[in-house]
Design a protein around this motif. Structure first.
Motif, PDB file in Angstrom:
ATOM      1  N   GLU A 131     -22.989  27.793  15.736  1.00  0.00           N
ATOM      2  CA  GLU A 131     -22.114  27.640  16.897  1.00  0.00           C
ATOM      3  C   GLU A 131     -22.408  26.321  17.610  1.00  0.00           C
ATOM      4  O   GLU A 131     -23.578  25.928  17.766  1.00  0.00           O
ATOM      5  CB  GLU A 131     -22.340  28.806  17.858  1.00  0.00           C
ATOM      6  N   GLY A 132     -21.344  25.637  18.013  1.00  0.00           N
ATOM      7  CA  GLY A 132     -21.507  24.374  18.730  1.00  0.00           C
ATOM      8  C   GLY A 132     -21.431  23.151  17.833  1.00  0.00           C
ATOM      9  O   GLY A 132     -21.188  22.037  18.311  1.00  0.00           O
ATOM     10  N   LYS A 133     -21.654  23.349  16.535  1.00  0.00           N
ATOM     11  CA  LYS A 133     -21.585  22.231  15.596  1.00  0.00           C
ATOM     12  C   LYS A 133     -20.134  21.951  15.207  1.00  0.00           C
ATOM     13  O   LYS A 133     -19.232  22.749  15.481  1.00  0.00           O
ATOM     14  CB  LYS A 133     -22.387  22.541  14.327  1.00  0.00           C
ATOM     15  N   THR A 134     -19.938  20.811  14.517  1.00  0.00           N
ATOM     16  CA  THR A 134     -18.610  20.468  14.009  1.00  0.00           C
ATOM     17  C   THR A 134     -18.462  20.931  12.564  1.00  0.00           C
ATOM     18  O   THR A 134     -19.317  20.624  11.735  1.00  0.00           O
ATOM     19  CB  THR A 134     -18.379  18.946  14.086  1.00  0.00           C
ATOM     20  N   ALA A 135     -17.391  21.660  12.308  1.00  0.00           N
ATOM     21  CA  ALA A 135     -17.070  22.075  10.932  1.00  0.00           C
ATOM     22  C   ALA A 135     -16.114  21.059  10.335  1.00  0.00           C
ATOM     23  O   ALA A 135     -15.161  20.646  10.999  1.00  0.00           O
ATOM     24  CB  ALA A 135     -16.424  23.457  10.939  1.00  0.00           C
ATOM     25  N   THR A 136     -16.374  20.653   9.093  1.00  0.00           N
ATOM     26  CA  THR A 136     -15.488  19.724   8.398  1.00  0.00           C
ATOM     27  C   THR A 136     -15.063  20.341   7.082  1.00  0.00           C
ATOM     28  O   THR A 136     -15.902  20.661   6.235  1.00  0.00           O
ATOM     29  CB  THR A 136     -16.185  18.378   8.144  1.00  0.00           C
ATOM     30  N   LEU A 137     -13.757  20.516   6.918  1.00  0.00           N
ATOM     31  CA  LEU A 137     -13.203  21.107   5.710  1.00  0.00           C
ATOM     32  C   LEU A 137     -12.418  20.035   4.958  1.00  0.00           C
ATOM     33  O   LEU A 137     -11.746  19.206   5.576  1.00  0.00           O
ATOM     34  CB  LEU A 137     -12.267  22.270   6.058  1.00  0.00           C
ATOM     35  N   THR A 138     -12.479  20.094   3.628  1.00  0.00           N
ATOM     36  CA  THR A 138     -11.881  19.055   2.796  1.00  0.00           C
ATOM     37  C   THR A 138     -10.734  19.609   1.979  1.00  0.00           C
ATOM     38  O   THR A 138     -10.800  20.730   1.482  1.00  0.00           O
ATOM     39  CB  THR A 138     -12.939  18.487   1.830  1.00  0.00           C
ATOM     40  N   CYS A 139      -9.682  18.810   1.838  1.00  0.00           N
ATOM     41  CA  CYS A 139      -8.550  19.155   0.995  1.00  0.00           C
ATOM     42  C   CYS A 139      -8.206  17.930   0.157  1.00  0.00           C
ATOM     43  O   CYS A 139      -7.856  16.880   0.710  1.00  0.00           O
ATOM     44  CB  CYS A 139      -7.360  19.561   1.859  1.00  0.00           C
ATOM     45  N   ASN A 140      -8.355  18.051  -1.158  1.00  0.00           N
ATOM     46  CA  ASN A 140      -8.008  16.962  -2.073  1.00  0.00           C
ATOM     47  C   ASN A 140      -6.816  17.387  -2.925  1.00  0.00           C
ATOM     48  O   ASN A 140      -6.724  18.548  -3.333  1.00  0.00           O
ATOM     49  CB  ASN A 140      -9.184  16.640  -3.006  1.00  0.00           C
TER      50      ASN A 140
END
Lengths: 111, 115
Positions: free
Chosen positions: A15-24
């Motif tokens: 919690e509090g962190k940044t989530a980064t999701l990838t789409c190629n």
């Protein structure tokens, strides 16, 4: 053939962190790309759209980028919360008049 | 609550039965869609209706028969289904077909089980 790949593994963050999701995507050039959120047992919910001539789009804690050279979109959730836990689907537009959904990334935000 | 309403929420049927799934929206949208979703997989497009006319059929077997009686309603008629047809069936709508990037509004689906 057209192919869409998202993070194959589930994403677990604090919690509090940044989530980064990838789409190629490969073998086509979508005019735009949409991101959806899906909770278990529910239909997908539209979050954001980004067009090919846009580099970045923001909405509250959400940010999407679109790199047509890399054929990639990144989806960021800043200051993540447990309520952000869900499956996130990217959907580049196919000129045949339809969206093609990626297989989704399951995000889990731990308190 | 979603703005696209699907009924029933759950349906169990035998392979010889005939049943129908129903979808309704009152947002004035002119494009409506049926998707099929298996567990841990993304939605797969089945049919697209634009202005009450079928515009896309993704080579769906004829045991699935769509119908759009008016601009607010979309039905999916089921007959002689197979066990592999068990899935979540999602209905969606958008203002127009997707050429300009309109978002799709999804219902919560009908969970279909074929015995």
């Amino acid at each position: 053939s057209q192919k869409i790949e998202q993070n194959s593994e589930a994403l677990n963050i604090q919690e509090g962190k940044t989530a980064t999701l990838t789409c190629n995507y490969t073998n086509y050039s979508p005019a735009y790309l949409q991101w959806y959120r899906q909770d278990p047992g529910r239909g997908p919910v539209f979050l954001l759209l980004i067009r090919e001539n846009e580099k970045e789009k923001r909405k509250e804690r959400l940010k999407v980028t679109f790199d047509t050279t890399l054929k990639q979109s990144l989806f960021h959730i800043t200051a993540s919360q447990p309520a952000d836990s869900a499956t996130y689907l990217c959907a580049p537009y196919n000129q045949g008049g339809k969206l093609i959904f990626g297989q989704g990334t399951e995000l889990s935000v731990k308190p | 609550d979603t703005e696209v309403t699907q009924t029933p929420k759950h349906l169990v049927m035998g392979m010889t039965n005939k049943k129908s799934l129903k979808c309704e929206q009152h947002m004035g949208h002119r494009a409506m869609y049926w998707y099929k979703q298996k567990a841990k997989k993304p939605p797969e497009l089945m049919f697209v209706y634009s202005y009450e006319k079928l515009s896309i059929n993704e080579s769906v077997p004829s045991r699935f028969s769509p119908e759009c009686p008016n601009s607010s309603l979309l039905n999916l008629h089921l007959h002689a289904l197979q066990p592999e047809d068990s899935a979540l069936y999602l209905c969606a709508s958008s203002q127009e077909v997707l050429t300009r990037g309109q978002p799709q509004h999804f219902g919560d689906g009908t969970r279909l089980s074929i015995l």
